[in-house]
Design an enzyme around this catalytic site. Sequence first.
Site, PDB file in Angstrom:
ATOM      1  N   LYS A  70      -5.341  -4.583  -6.646  1.00 52.25           N
ATOM      2  CA  LYS A  70      -4.573  -4.531  -5.393  1.00 52.25           C
ATOM      3  C   LYS A  70      -3.214  -3.904  -5.675  1.00 52.25           C
ATOM      4  O   LYS A  70      -2.577  -4.221  -6.705  1.00 52.25           O
ATOM      5  CB  LYS A  70      -4.420  -5.948  -4.827  1.00 52.25           C
ATOM      6  CG  LYS A  70      -3.825  -6.019  -3.417  1.00 52.25           C
ATOM      7  CD  LYS A  70      -3.834  -7.451  -2.888  1.00 52.25           C
ATOM      8  CE  LYS A  70      -3.308  -7.550  -1.455  1.00 52.25           C
ATOM      9  NZ  LYS A  70      -3.355  -8.941  -0.930  1.00 52.25           N
ATOM     10  N   SER A 114      -5.523  -9.468   3.615  1.00 51.00           N
ATOM     11  CA  SER A 114      -4.851  -8.206   3.328  1.00 51.00           C
ATOM     12  C   SER A 114      -5.440  -7.444   2.138  1.00 51.00           C
ATOM     13  O   SER A 114      -5.127  -6.276   1.965  1.00 51.00           O
ATOM     14  CB  SER A 114      -3.374  -8.468   3.058  1.00 51.00           C
ATOM     15  OG  SER A 114      -3.234  -9.240   1.873  1.00 51.00           O
ATOM     16  N   SER A 168      -6.047 -14.006   2.059  1.00 51.01           N
ATOM     17  CA  SER A 168      -6.203 -12.563   1.830  1.00 51.01           C
ATOM     18  C   SER A 168      -7.216 -12.161   0.767  1.00 51.01           C
ATOM     19  O   SER A 168      -7.494 -10.968   0.638  1.00 51.01           O
ATOM     20  CB  SER A 168      -4.860 -11.934   1.482  1.00 51.01           C
ATOM     21  OG  SER A 168      -4.132 -11.725   2.653  1.00 51.01           O
TER      22      SER A 168
HETATM   23  N1  GLN Z   1      -3.436 -12.973   7.015  1.00 49.99           N
HETATM   24  C1  GLN Z   1      -2.416 -13.841   6.528  1.00 49.99           C
HETATM   25  C2  GLN Z   1      -1.072 -13.235   6.817  1.00 49.99           C
HETATM   26  O1  GLN Z   1      -1.032 -12.257   7.448  1.00 49.99           O
HETATM   27  C3  GLN Z   1      -2.612 -14.089   5.071  1.00 49.99           C
HETATM   28  C4  GLN Z   1      -2.208 -12.942   4.247  1.00 49.99           C
HETATM   29  C5  GLN Z   1      -2.370 -13.184   2.762  1.00 49.99           C
HETATM   30  O2  GLN Z   1      -3.064 -14.102   2.340  1.00 49.99           O
HETATM   31  N2  GLN Z   1      -1.668 -12.384   1.981  1.00 49.99           N
HETATM   32  O3  GLN Z   1      -0.061 -13.723   6.429  1.00 49.99           O
END
Ligand code: GLN
Length: 471
Positions: free
Chosen positions: A74, A149, A173
């Site tokens: 990532k 994400s 995410s």
């Molecule tokens: N979708 C969640 C957010 O937007 C979690 C994102 C994540 O785990 N980095 O914060």
Amino acid sequence: MGALDIAWNVRNGITSAVDIVEEHLAAIDAREGEIHAFNLVLADEARLRAAEIDEMVQKGDDPGPLAGVPVALKDNLCTRGIATTCSSKILGDWKPPYDATVVTRLRDAGAIAIGKTNLDEFAMGSSTENSAFGATRNPHDTSRVPGGSSGGSAAAVAAGFAPISLGSDTGGSIRQPAALCGTVGVKPTYGAVSRLGLIAFGSSLDQVGPFATDVADAAVTLEAISGHDPGDSTSIERAPLELRAKLEMGAAAVRVGRITDLPAGAGPDVQERLDEAFDALAAAGAEIVDVEVPAFTYGLTAYYLIAPAEASSNLARFDGVRFGSRVTAPDTNQMYMATRSDGFGAEVKRRIMLGTYALSAGYQEAYYGRAQKVRRLIANDFSAAYEQCDVLLTPTSPTVAFEVGAKTSDPLAMYLCDTYTIPSNLSGDPAMSVPFGTGADGLPVGVQVLAPALQEATMFRVAAELERSQA
Ligand code: GLN
């Protein structure tokens, strides 16, 4: 071929790491145009490293448990001398002066970094549409999102660009994109994996974890990256996790909790798969117990105060002075403002505003302080439930992968994707998503296995049984 098979073949001189890398680069060439899993493909670097691995094998040295295995990283994980963007304009062409600990550990285990994957800017989102470099598409249906994400890391594994990848999970995410792309995805216990070199979003919630095509590959990857790191003050002083020894033990006599007061929202297709997962574990000899986790339902609300609060303070460092891009202006304050206005995308700005509001004088106790109390209640409720059971089973995502653009104009709808994943970030406990059949339009469904802190071995054992029951 999965990661364990590749490593076995490479270590025993049956396949060369160079051939493995070429096969994966060819797979990337064939489909990356329509999927956009990567911000950067490290073709030359991967070829060089593969040749080194093959040389080690020829000399009789063991390159490690992930010998010759391509891994996608990532793009919020620091890679020395290689652009690390967080899919944001604000980092410009910044190149970190060091590798994240997880990157070093994978390299030491023989894995080969093949590319940096796309994400929602600074890991804020659930669809990978918030990237400054364009959306990633779901390999199962390119009109759909891969989740987020860590959508690029999930898509890279689902498309066969790499057998394993790393993501980060602050509120879901890793697990949500794993569910939407039909891969395994793991959020370890907070502190089990080093955060050194993971660019921070919500420091008290962030954990790095693996994606893989099966549970055993996820296990070997997590074993390789886990264990104490003196460079991360929140790292638990323990040896690396041992996960593979228990994978074959089945689920006999394991107590699997069903949360009776789980928040609503899962579609009928997802609910059916979850019911079947309980049935499969019962058939394997597990005991299904009904439990309550009353504060689970407040997770989303608490998270959208705590995570933005931490993000607003973490992102203060991107000021045009130390990193990446700078917009010139007549004085320093105007330079900060111009740089941040131009460099951050809409969702990141929304989080910074939410976070600074939640922390502002006069409101801090009412918002941030209260959210911290709710966080404690959630952890307490999980602990109470774990007195009656060894693991919990829930949906991972309420739905299968949705169409690109379906939720971009409705932040709350996007936030609701993480209803079932957020509570374990708040409690710090581990959780993972395992593919379990398909739902609407034949798309993958994931089931989430949750466990108490540092009980990853039991969590993996149950995940392996869920996988086996579908074979
Ligand atoms: N979708 C969640 C957010 O937007 C979690 C994102 C994540 O785990 N980095 O914060």
